[in-house]
Design a protein around this motif. Sequence first.
Motif, PDB file in Angstrom:
ATOM      1  N   LEU A 110     -79.298 -20.669 -23.459  1.00 28.36           N
ATOM      2  CA  LEU A 110     -79.326 -21.086 -22.055  1.00 28.36           C
ATOM      3  C   LEU A 110     -78.084 -20.636 -21.297  1.00 28.36           C
ATOM      4  CD1 LEU A 110     -80.717 -24.739 -22.336  1.00 28.36           C
ATOM      5  CD2 LEU A 110     -81.963 -22.607 -21.956  1.00 28.36           C
ATOM      6  N   GLY A 111     -76.923 -20.758 -21.917  1.00 32.31           N
ATOM      7  CA  GLY A 111     -75.681 -20.407 -21.235  1.00 32.31           C
ATOM      8  C   GLY A 111     -75.313 -18.942 -21.322  1.00 32.31           C
ATOM      9  N   HIS A 112     -75.948 -18.200 -22.260  1.00 31.86           N
ATOM     10  CA  HIS A 112     -75.670 -16.767 -22.461  1.00 31.86           C
ATOM     11  C   HIS A 112     -74.193 -16.525 -22.762  1.00 31.86           C
ATOM     12  CE1 HIS A 112     -79.750 -16.002 -21.063  1.00 31.86           C
ATOM     13  NE2 HIS A 112     -79.495 -16.766 -20.026  1.00 31.86           N
ATOM     14  N   ILE A 113     -73.633 -17.391 -23.604  1.00 32.71           N
ATOM     15  CA  ILE A 113     -72.255 -17.262 -24.041  1.00 32.71           C
ATOM     16  C   ILE A 113     -72.237 -17.396 -25.560  1.00 32.71           C
ATOM     17  CG2 ILE A 113     -71.270 -18.125 -21.889  1.00 32.71           C
ATOM     18  CD1 ILE A 113     -70.944 -20.849 -23.172  1.00 32.71           C
ATOM     19  N   PRO A 114     -71.127 -17.074 -26.222  1.00 32.77           N
ATOM     20  CA  PRO A 114     -71.086 -17.202 -27.686  1.00 32.77           C
ATOM     21  C   PRO A 114     -71.437 -18.609 -28.148  1.00 32.77           C
ATOM     22  CG  PRO A 114     -69.188 -15.964 -26.908  1.00 32.77           C
ATOM     23  CD  PRO A 114     -69.893 -16.475 -25.688  1.00 32.77           C
ATOM     24  N   PRO A 115     -72.183 -18.736 -29.257  1.00 27.12           N
ATOM     25  CA  PRO A 115     -72.615 -20.071 -29.716  1.00 27.12           C
ATOM     26  C   PRO A 115     -71.467 -21.033 -29.974  1.00 27.12           C
ATOM     27  CG  PRO A 115     -73.816 -18.342 -30.875  1.00 27.12           C
ATOM     28  CD  PRO A 115     -72.755 -17.659 -30.074  1.00 27.12           C
ATOM     29  N   ILE A 116     -70.314 -20.523 -30.411  1.00 23.07           N
ATOM     30  CA  ILE A 116     -69.210 -21.419 -30.737  1.00 23.07           C
ATOM     31  C   ILE A 116     -68.715 -22.183 -29.516  1.00 23.07           C
ATOM     32  CG2 ILE A 116     -67.368 -19.721 -30.363  1.00 23.07           C
ATOM     33  CD1 ILE A 116     -65.968 -20.884 -32.838  1.00 23.07           C
ATOM     34  N   ASN A 117     -68.914 -21.617 -28.316  1.00 26.70           N
ATOM     35  CA  ASN A 117     -68.467 -22.306 -27.106  1.00 26.70           C
ATOM     36  C   ASN A 117     -69.272 -23.576 -26.843  1.00 26.70           C
ATOM     37  OD1 ASN A 117     -67.769 -19.255 -26.681  1.00 26.70           O
ATOM     38  ND2 ASN A 117     -66.439 -20.382 -25.287  1.00 26.70           N
ATOM     39  N   GLY A 118     -70.486 -23.639 -27.381  1.00 23.40           N
ATOM     40  CA  GLY A 118     -71.250 -24.874 -27.290  1.00 23.40           C
ATOM     41  C   GLY A 118     -70.639 -25.966 -28.145  1.00 23.40           C
ATOM     42  N   LEU A 119     -70.069 -25.587 -29.288  1.00 26.66           N
ATOM     43  CA  LEU A 119     -69.423 -26.578 -30.151  1.00 26.66           C
ATOM     44  C   LEU A 119     -68.174 -27.158 -29.508  1.00 26.66           C
ATOM     45  CD1 LEU A 119     -69.702 -24.812 -33.643  1.00 26.66           C
ATOM     46  CD2 LEU A 119     -71.157 -26.611 -32.722  1.00 26.66           C
ATOM     47  N   TYR A 120     -67.482 -26.343 -28.694  1.00 24.77           N
ATOM     48  CA  TYR A 120     -66.268 -26.848 -28.045  1.00 24.77           C
ATOM     49  C   TYR A 120     -66.560 -28.070 -27.171  1.00 24.77           C
ATOM     50  CZ  TYR A 120     -64.075 -22.406 -29.393  1.00 24.77           C
ATOM     51  OH  TYR A 120     -63.582 -21.341 -30.098  1.00 24.77           O
ATOM     52  N   SER A 121     -67.796 -28.160 -26.660  1.00 20.43           N
ATOM     53  CA  SER A 121     -68.152 -29.305 -25.810  1.00 20.43           C
ATOM     54  C   SER A 121     -68.163 -30.607 -26.585  1.00 20.43           C
ATOM     55  CB  SER A 121     -69.534 -29.075 -25.177  1.00 20.43           C
ATOM     56  OG  SER A 121     -69.546 -27.906 -24.397  1.00 20.43           O
ATOM     57  N   PHE A 122     -68.312 -30.525 -27.916  1.00 19.84           N
ATOM     58  CA  PHE A 122     -68.258 -31.724 -28.748  1.00 19.84           C
ATOM     59  C   PHE A 122     -66.886 -31.922 -29.390  1.00 19.84           C
ATOM     60  CE2 PHE A 122     -73.043 -31.578 -29.119  1.00 19.84           C
ATOM     61  CZ  PHE A 122     -73.235 -32.802 -28.502  1.00 19.84           C
ATOM     62  N   VAL A 123     -65.950 -31.034 -29.095  1.00 18.13           N
ATOM     63  CA  VAL A 123     -64.596 -31.194 -29.618  1.00 18.13           C
ATOM     64  C   VAL A 123     -63.725 -31.955 -28.627  1.00 18.13           C
ATOM     65  CG1 VAL A 123     -62.486 -29.989 -30.301  1.00 18.13           C
ATOM     66  CG2 VAL A 123     -64.707 -29.143 -31.071  1.00 18.13           C
ATOM     67  N   PHE A 124     -63.699 -31.500 -27.380  1.00 19.94           N
ATOM     68  CA  PHE A 124     -62.754 -32.042 -26.401  1.00 19.94           C
ATOM     69  C   PHE A 124     -63.355 -33.171 -25.558  1.00 19.94           C
ATOM     70  CE2 PHE A 124     -61.750 -27.554 -27.141  1.00 19.94           C
ATOM     71  CZ  PHE A 124     -60.480 -27.685 -27.674  1.00 19.94           C
ATOM     72  N   ASN A 125     -64.588 -32.998 -25.103  1.00 19.01           N
ATOM     73  CA  ASN A 125     -65.148 -33.950 -24.145  1.00 19.01           C
ATOM     74  C   ASN A 125     -65.362 -35.353 -24.706  1.00 19.01           C
ATOM     75  OD1 ASN A 125     -65.895 -31.076 -23.412  1.00 19.01           O
ATOM     76  ND2 ASN A 125     -66.413 -32.098 -21.507  1.00 19.01           N
ATOM     77  N   PRO A 126     -65.985 -35.507 -25.892  1.00 16.37           N
ATOM     78  CA  PRO A 126     -66.118 -36.885 -26.417  1.00 16.37           C
ATOM     79  C   PRO A 126     -64.771 -37.544 -26.678  1.00 16.37           C
ATOM     80  CG  PRO A 126     -67.600 -35.378 -27.558  1.00 16.37           C
ATOM     81  CD  PRO A 126     -66.677 -34.525 -26.751  1.00 16.37           C
TER      82      PRO A 126
END
Length: 552
Positions: free
Chosen positions: A94-110
Amino acid sequence: MEGSLVTMEEPRTVESTTSMSKAGLEAGIDGGEEPAVIARMCMSSQQEAYLVYYLPFLQWTTQYRWTFFKGDLVAALTMASFYIPMSLSYASNLGHIPPINGLYSFVFNPLLYAMLGSCPQMVVGPEAAGSLLLGTVVKASINGGRSGDEDDDMNARIAGVVTGMAGAVILIAGLTRLGFLDSVLSRPFLRGFISAIGFVIFVDQLIPEMGLGHLAKHVGGVSHGSSLDKIIFLARNAGEAHRLTCAVAFGSFAVIMVCREVKRRLQPRIPSIAYVPDRFIVVVLSAILTCVFRWDRQGLAILGDVKSSTGFPFAFRFPFIPTHMQHVREAMSTSFLIALLGFFESSVAAKSLGGGEGKKDGLQGMSLSANRELVALGVANVVGGCFMALPAFGGYGRSKVNVSTGGRTPMSSIFLSLITVLCILFLLPYFYYLPKAVLSSMISVVAYSLIEEAPHDISFFFHIRAYPELFLMALIFLSTIFFSLSLGIALGIGLSLLSVVRHATKPRIQILGKVPGSHDQFENAETSPNQVEFVDGCLIVKIPEPLTFANT
């Protein structure tokens, strides 16, 4: 999803602390204490109340008990098994960015929300709608020649700009106390737009699910075209579909949907069934089968190496630099909508879960505040933007999983962040053989969940004969499907604001009558015409709304 966070608590601690301080001062003087010492003690207490109010983790950490630990850890592990694969899907598909950047959303935001948020059991993370909207900015940059499909670093930087701007919008709104804005967008607009997003996502994922991604890139206007263009493309090229890819994708979709329905029906009788990580099992089994049977050599696309575009696990890139100004201009409207939709969904989740008040088995004394929610979500997304993460907000479904699996405090969010860090550092090589078709099927399940509520709302609006609302829903849905998301956004927001202005220009006017036997009591004559008396030669009128230049 109705309601507003306007009724949430605002800093009452200051007022209560002031009254307590006065009482303490009087008590101290009566007891012979020095007034200066008592005043300093009261001032210190007031400052501490301010600090606890704006930094809620100072309050809940003092209440944390070991009895919470097991539930928080189990909830974090369950959420990680569900949503870490989903974050990979959101980023790549959906975002058309590297998959690892999706994991970053669960590292910093929570982690940051656990420190600053006022809802103990809400868990923030990436959502399908926000990821898709971010993807439209990335695709617009690719179409404009400012990036490329294979330029992972630039696409990730653009994602950071969008996420950072969405966070900045929310943060500024929180600092200026605009928590009431979650009620600006009407229910028909949100339902029409969210249903359209679900339809767009579902159609988008059919292309990789049928193995037609490479063919779509060579057909002009399909990859970045409207949903109608993609439906026509799929109909014309259905015979070219890759059979193994179709089997893996549609088989995964069927398994997840069946498990979803079984869990929904059995959970009232068997609550522990919520712990079964069905999507994680599908991900693991598909990766194992692909590795064993080498389906990748038969044409099945796999995720491959999951690594950062910068070569470092957690690369810091400040989004608001002069070289990114062109992306800032492009992303302004989209970031604003991401912020508004994200906050609306977060407010729904927060109000459904509530704070800590009245819960015997949870934290005590934590009350919800719209403005503190804005600040917490804003800070989390600004920091996430610096690491090029997807936009992340509170999700009702994710938070319900947290509650149902034992999560009681924000520590479950902190555990989720730590688990994601461990995943990034040590487990990414095991995602190598994960089929992209499975990721697409997981997103299709999310898209279906966005659409499935629409029939109920349509039936409700028909039942109450709310035809203007139905027209607004249909207009937003069709414009998004046949043209673009940007047009649907513009029409929806424009019509919603026009509706607000239209109602504001027509204030209510009440004719009052005197209550019999009284001299200064008046009631609305329209609601009780037989119970009031009219004054001869005098018309008493009440306008129960503030008068502005628009309605005078």
